[in-house]
Motif scaffolding. Structure first.
Motif, PDB file in Angstrom:
ATOM      1  N   SER A  73       0.835  -1.196   0.000  1.00 13.40           N
ATOM      2  CA  SER A  73       0.000   0.000   0.000  1.00 13.40           C
ATOM      3  C   SER A  73       0.869   1.244   0.000  1.00 13.40           C
ATOM      4  CB  SER A  73      -0.893   0.002   1.238  1.00 13.40           C
ATOM      5  OG  SER A  73      -1.505   1.252   1.402  1.00 13.40           O
ATOM      6  N   ARG A  74       0.461   2.234  -0.772  1.00  9.71           N
ATOM      7  CA  ARG A  74       1.212   3.492  -0.838  1.00  9.71           C
ATOM      8  C   ARG A  74       1.052   4.324   0.433  1.00  9.71           C
ATOM      9  NH1 ARG A  74      -1.140   2.842  -6.076  1.00  9.71           N
ATOM     10  NH2 ARG A  74      -2.971   3.946  -5.353  1.00  9.71           N
ATOM     11  N   THR A 147      -3.139  -5.172  -3.455  1.00 12.65           N
ATOM     12  CA  THR A 147      -3.145  -3.748  -3.168  1.00 12.65           C
ATOM     13  C   THR A 147      -3.951  -3.071  -4.260  1.00 12.65           C
ATOM     14  OG1 THR A 147      -0.897  -3.966  -2.329  1.00 12.65           O
ATOM     15  CG2 THR A 147      -1.685  -1.751  -2.730  1.00 12.65           C
ATOM     16  N   GLN A 149      -4.762  -0.554  -6.906  1.00 14.28           N
ATOM     17  CA  GLN A 149      -3.886   0.303  -7.704  1.00 14.28           C
ATOM     18  C   GLN A 149      -4.588   1.529  -8.259  1.00 14.28           C
ATOM     19  OE1 GLN A 149      -0.453  -0.214  -7.984  1.00 14.28           O
ATOM     20  NE2 GLN A 149      -1.051  -1.570  -6.317  1.00 14.28           N
ATOM     21  N   VAL A 154      -5.299   3.408  -0.979  1.00 12.59           N
ATOM     22  CA  VAL A 154      -4.224   2.796  -0.196  1.00 12.59           C
ATOM     23  C   VAL A 154      -4.679   1.493   0.462  1.00 12.59           C
ATOM     24  CG1 VAL A 154      -3.111   5.017   0.226  1.00 12.59           C
ATOM     25  CG2 VAL A 154      -4.797   4.151   1.863  1.00 12.59           C
TER      26      VAL A 154
END
Length: 187
Positions: A73-74, A147, A149, A154
């Protein structure tokens, strides 16, 4: 949605930016009342909130490992604790349950159990969250964790369809709109 996915999703992106549902004791109390109703009368202290956030970061680190080699996750990829430290924290926290599942990760995760100790309501909450994470990560859904995208998202999600790329239809719509914008902006 599983308790573990709800727990790691307490850190999310909204239009205003990154939002932490556990940012203060009141927010955490509201989250507990919604997701762990048998502990709804729990008094959340700042110390318990900090322990819970630390556990969440450890679980998110394990999720980052589970989605590898895909990107984590960002939201917090750069600030996650180390894998071994995270694994030890989740397993130790689960020991407050009457019998605690323990996550072993020797190539592939597997489930083991160990005797546990008695604990107060705060430790019970943490143990419940850690236990849910151990059971989730040792179960079949771990292989389906992805995750999202989509732009600004996030979240982690469980892939329920072979073509699923996003956590929700809203994220899918945003991703397609962003792709359309990028493609037509070049013209």
């Amino acid at each position: 949605m599983s308790l573990t996915l709800e727990f790691v999703s307490t850190l999310r992106a909204e239009r205003s930016g990154l939002v932490d549902r556990l940012a203060d004791p009141d927010g955490m109390t509201a989250w507990v009342r919604t997701h762990v109703p048998d502990l709804a009368d729990l008094t959340v202290t700042e110390e318990l909130r900090q322990e819970t956030v630390r556990l969440r970061q450890a679980v998110r680190a394990l999720f980052a490992r589970a989605v590898a080699p895909g990107p984590p996750s960002r939201a917090d990829a750069a600030s996650l604790p180390a894998f071994e430290e995270s694994l030890a924290l989740v397993n130790a926290t689960a020991l407050a349950a009457p019998t605690a599942p323990q996550l072993r990760w020797d190539g592939e995760p597997s489930l083991d159990t160990a005797p546990a100790t008695q604990a107060g309501p705060g430790a019970q909450l943490l143990a419940r969250l850690a236990t849910a994470a151990v059971e989730f990560l040792a179960g079949p859904d771990r292989a389906l964790v992805r995750t999202c995208q989509a732009p600004r998202c996030v979240l982690y999600f469980v892939k329920e369809h072979p073509r699923q790329e996003w956590c929700s239809t809203g994220c899918g719509n945003r991703a397609r709109a962003a792709r359309h914008y990028r493609e037509h902006k070049k013209i």
